[in-house]
Scaffold this active site. Structure first.
Site, short mmCIF file in Angstrom:
data_model
loop_
_atom_site.label_atom_id
_atom_site.label_comp_id
_atom_site.label_asym_id
_atom_site.label_seq_id
_atom_site.Cartn_x
_atom_site.Cartn_y
_atom_site.Cartn_z
N GLY A 1 -1.08 3.13 -7.64
CA GLY A 1 -2.10 3.92 -7.12
C GLY A 1 -1.61 4.38 -5.63
O GLY A 1 -0.54 5.32 -5.56
N ASN B 1 -0.06 7.09 -10.03
CA ASN B 1 -1.42 7.78 -10.47
C ASN B 1 -2.05 8.02 -9.00
O ASN B 1 -2.51 7.31 -8.23
CB ASN B 1 -2.33 6.40 -11.00
CG ASN B 1 -3.73 6.96 -11.36
OD1 ASN B 1 -4.07 8.14 -11.04
ND2 ASN B 1 -4.38 6.07 -11.66
N SER C 1 -2.42 -3.20 -7.00
CA SER C 1 -1.69 -3.37 -5.60
C SER C 1 -0.25 -3.60 -5.72
O SER C 1 0.44 -4.64 -5.06
CB SER C 1 -2.28 -4.53 -5.04
OG SER C 1 -3.91 -4.22 -4.83
N GLU D 1 -11.31 2.89 -13.71
CA GLU D 1 -12.28 3.83 -12.94
C GLU D 1 -12.97 4.61 -13.69
O GLU D 1 -14.24 4.71 -13.54
CB GLU D 1 -11.37 4.56 -11.84
CG GLU D 1 -11.03 3.56 -10.70
CD GLU D 1 -9.84 4.09 -9.89
OE1 GLU D 1 -9.37 5.17 -10.01
OE2 GLU D 1 -9.18 3.17 -9.25
P1 13P Z 1 -3.40 0.56 -6.44
O1 13P Z 1 -1.88 0.46 -6.62
O2 13P Z 1 -3.86 1.22 -5.32
O3 13P Z 1 -3.93 -0.87 -6.51
O4 13P Z 1 -4.03 1.23 -7.66
C1 13P Z 1 -3.55 0.72 -9.09
C2 13P Z 1 -4.17 1.67 -10.20
O5 13P Z 1 -5.19 1.89 -10.28
C3 13P Z 1 -3.14 2.60 -10.74
O6 13P Z 1 -3.70 3.17 -11.84
#
Ligand code: 13P
Length: 249
Positions: free
Chosen positions: A232, A12, A211, A98
């Site tokens: 992410g 993502n 994460s 989000e």
């Molecule tokens: P991170 O991998 O940056 O923690 O983000 C996870 C995320 O929101 C994927 O949709």
């Protein structure tokens, strides 16, 4: 990992990527993804889906990060599922925390969006996950179960829908739940999926997100009922994203 299920490693990109750097990143991911056991998906900003189809070369799937629930209409700034499909997407992320937070998207709205996605021929990747308060109060599973029940439409199983468990407090923080907590949550979600979609629920892909990094991917992906990851930050670095994809077997 669920036996017999092809894992899905999804990136993502969120609101990151201009044309030149995105081309280089997609090309590097496609180069490294060929021949992997895992299916590799990138979900760039919608403006980049069509431009990246060539770089992805059929090796890496493309997806959107959201769509509107209506097929068309007076919805300034929104994008329909058919538009994503038309641009080259085969998946769409829906109900990311989000968006649930910034735009107050409810599970009922996420469900309507998933219906629209399926009608357009996209596979929905529906996100669920508890805020930290609910985890601390011991009601994480209850909250996530309710979110999932309200967010998944009829036909989700037949469409090969994907569910991503992303605890809100683990996103972008470097913190992850314990392996025992991920295992318990995924076992609960698997049982609910099997109940809601008797024909397909046992084989639907259940991703963990929050994460995920090269250093923890193998351990997380080895847990029962974890059939991939929604990544992410680490999906913006080709070597890191590919290391996670390789960790899926
Ligand atoms: P991170 O991998 O940056 O923690 O983000 C996870 C995320 O929101 C994927 O949709």
């Amino acid at each position: 990992m669920t036996p017999g299920v092809r894992p899905l490693i999804a990136g993502n990109w969120k609101m990151h990527g201009l044309a030149a750097e995105a081309q280089a990143l997609a090309r590097a991911v496609a180069d490294g993804a060929a021949g992997l056991k895992a299916e590799v998906l990138i979900c760039p900003p919608a403006t980049l889906i069509a431009p990246l189809t060539q770089a992805c070369a059929g090796v890496v799937a493309l997806g959107g990060q959201d769509c509107h629930e209506a097929a068309k209409g007076a919805h300034t700034g929104d994008i329909s599922a058919a538009m994503l499909k038309d641009a080259g997407a085969s998946y769409v992320i829906l109900g990311h925390s989000e968006r649930r937070m910034a735009y107050r998207e409810t599970s009922h709205r996420v469900r309507a969006k998933a219906e629209a996605a399926m009608a357009a021929g996209l596979i929905p990747v529906v996100c669920v996950g508890e805020p930290e308060d609910d985890r601390l109060l011991g009601r994480a599973e209850e909250v996530v179960a309710e979110q999932m029940a309200e967010s998944l439409p009829d036909g989700f199983g037949a469409a090969g829908g994907v569910v991503a468990y992303e605890p809100v407090w683990a996103i972008g923080t470097g913190r992850t739940p314990t392996e025992a907590d991920i295992t318990a949550m995924h076992a609960m979600l698997r049982a609910k999926l099997a109940e809601a979609f008797p024909a397909e629920g046992a084989g639907l892909r259940l991703l963990y997100g929050g994460s995920v990094k090269p250093g923890n991917a193998a351990a997380i992906l080895a847990l029962p009922h974890v059939d991939g990851a929604l990544v992410g930050g680490a999906s913006l670095v080709a070597e890191d994203f590919l290391a996670i994809a390789r960790a899926a077997g």
